[in-house]
Design a protein around this motif. Structure first.
Motif, PDB file in Angstrom:
ATOM      1  N   GLY A   1       0.816  -1.120  -0.206  1.00  0.00           N
ATOM      2  CA  GLY A   1      -0.059  -0.025  -0.005  1.00  0.00           C
ATOM      3  C   GLY A   1       0.701   1.161   0.090  1.00  0.00           C
ATOM      4  N   ALA A   2       1.898   1.363   0.815  1.00  0.00           N
ATOM      5  CA  ALA A   2       2.739   2.408   0.887  1.00  0.00           C
ATOM      6  C   ALA A   2       3.577   2.509  -0.589  1.00  0.00           C
ATOM      7  CB  ALA A   2       3.918   2.255   1.889  1.00  0.00           C
ATOM      8  N   ALA A   3       3.934   1.584  -1.130  1.00  0.00           N
ATOM      9  CA  ALA A   3       4.699   1.484  -2.470  1.00  0.00           C
ATOM     10  C   ALA A   3       3.641   1.852  -3.648  1.00  0.00           C
ATOM     11  CB  ALA A   3       5.521   0.363  -2.783  1.00  0.00           C
ATOM     12  N   ALA A   4       2.555   1.906  -3.774  1.00  0.00           N
ATOM     13  CA  ALA A   4       1.434   2.067  -4.796  1.00  0.00           C
ATOM     14  C   ALA A   4       1.425   3.430  -5.012  1.00  0.00           C
ATOM     15  CB  ALA A   4       0.189   1.323  -4.587  1.00  0.00           C
ATOM     16  N   PRO A   5       1.550   3.933  -6.136  1.00  0.00           N
ATOM     17  CA  PRO A   5       1.525   5.400  -6.265  1.00  0.00           C
ATOM     18  C   PRO A   5       0.191   6.011  -6.170  1.00  0.00           C
ATOM     19  CG  PRO A   5       1.935   4.125  -8.455  1.00  0.00           C
ATOM     20  CD  PRO A   5       1.957   3.111  -7.431  1.00  0.00           C
TER      21      PRO A   5
END
Length: 291
Positions: free
Chosen positions: A205-209
């Protein structure tokens, strides 16, 4: 005497290469001799196990209070001096690095099965793991972590295997009762799996733009065909701006009126001339008829 007893026990524990129980310590005091000074050991020959146990507990508290680099712990049914874990990086240099001290994953799996379900035969262990365990059993026997405890009553009477005191020492256990139960291990495994899944979800979730904001499309203008279908006229196009005509002055209005009247007078004269011409034409026609 108590102070002297603690000092003697401390020196014995420091020199011991394995855990010592209070019974073994009591035997050491009873059999110790000093040929040069016989009276030195005589005073401790009849020391009781209870006094030894009290001295051990006092030593344990002293080491913890003073935050010494070593500690006195109960392992494999006895007492032993061991270094604290925070000093392991330096102490590893004293070990034989040529020999691997860590157990392989197959060895750990086999050893855990034996520890939780002992005594077990080789066939039982292989059935649980689903692979052959001959090589692993041999390694564990050589390292004195398991031993042969007897024979099974089934046909063929296969050998049964169980853990040793060295096993308790290796894993820092006082007895087999200190081992976690199978149900507790399942709960811990489930909790660990859940925590790993949550961590993976949070990482993804943190890596998704972030998705760009979508502009709201304006509704399309209805076409003329649509208006025709519902029996209404299409909306008229906006009329072009009409330039305003400036108002005329009174003089301009009078001149315009005179011009219009003059034009009317000319038209009237032309009409009278046309009528005279028509009358002349009529007279000429009458003369011709008379002739």
């Amino acid at each position: 005497m108590t102070l002297k007893l603690k000092k003697i026990i401390e020196s014995v524990m420091f020199a011991a290469e394995r855990p010592l129980s209070t019974k073994e310590l009591r035997q050491i005091f009873a059999e110790a001799t000093d040929e040069e000074n016989p009276g030195t050991t005589e005073g401790f020959r009849n020391v009781r196990e209870a006094a030894i146990a009290v001295a051990l507990e006092e030593l344990k508290v002293e080491y913890d209070t003073q935050q010494r680099s070593f500690q006195l712990v109960e392992i494999a049914g006895g007492w032993r001096l061991v270094s604290r874990s925070e000093y392991a990086p330096w102490l590893k240099k004293l070990l034989d690095e040529a020999r691997p001290h860590r157990l392989s994953q197959p060895s750990l799996e086999t050893l855990s099965i034996i520890a939780l379900r002992q005594p077990l035969s080789r066939a039982d262990i292989a059935a649980i793991r689903g692979v052959e365990v001959d090589g692993v059993i041999k390694t564990l026997l050589e390292r004195d972590l398991i031993t042969i405890t007897g024979k099974s009553d089934v046909p063929g009477r296969p050998l049964l295997y169980g853990t040793t005191v060295k096993f308790l020492e290796h894993f820092g256990l006082n007895s087999l009762d200190d081992m976690p139960k199978a149900a507790e291990l399942r709960l811990q495994a489930a909790a660990l799996k859940t925590a790993e899944e949550k961590a993976v979800m949070q990482t993804e979730g943190a890596a998704a733009p972030a998705e760009p904001a979508t502009e709201v499309a304006k509704p399309a203008e209805p076409s003329a065909a649509v208006f025709g279908k519902i029996g209404s006229a299409a909306p008229a196009a906006p009329a072009e701006a009409v330039e305003a005509t400036p108002a005329k002055t009174e003089t301009e209005v009078e001149e315009t009126t005179e011009d219009l009247e003059a034009e009317d007078g000319v038209e009237d004269d032309e009409d009278e001339d046309d009528e005279d011409d028509d009358e002349d034409d009529g007279e000429e026609d009458d003369d011709e008829d008379e002739k």
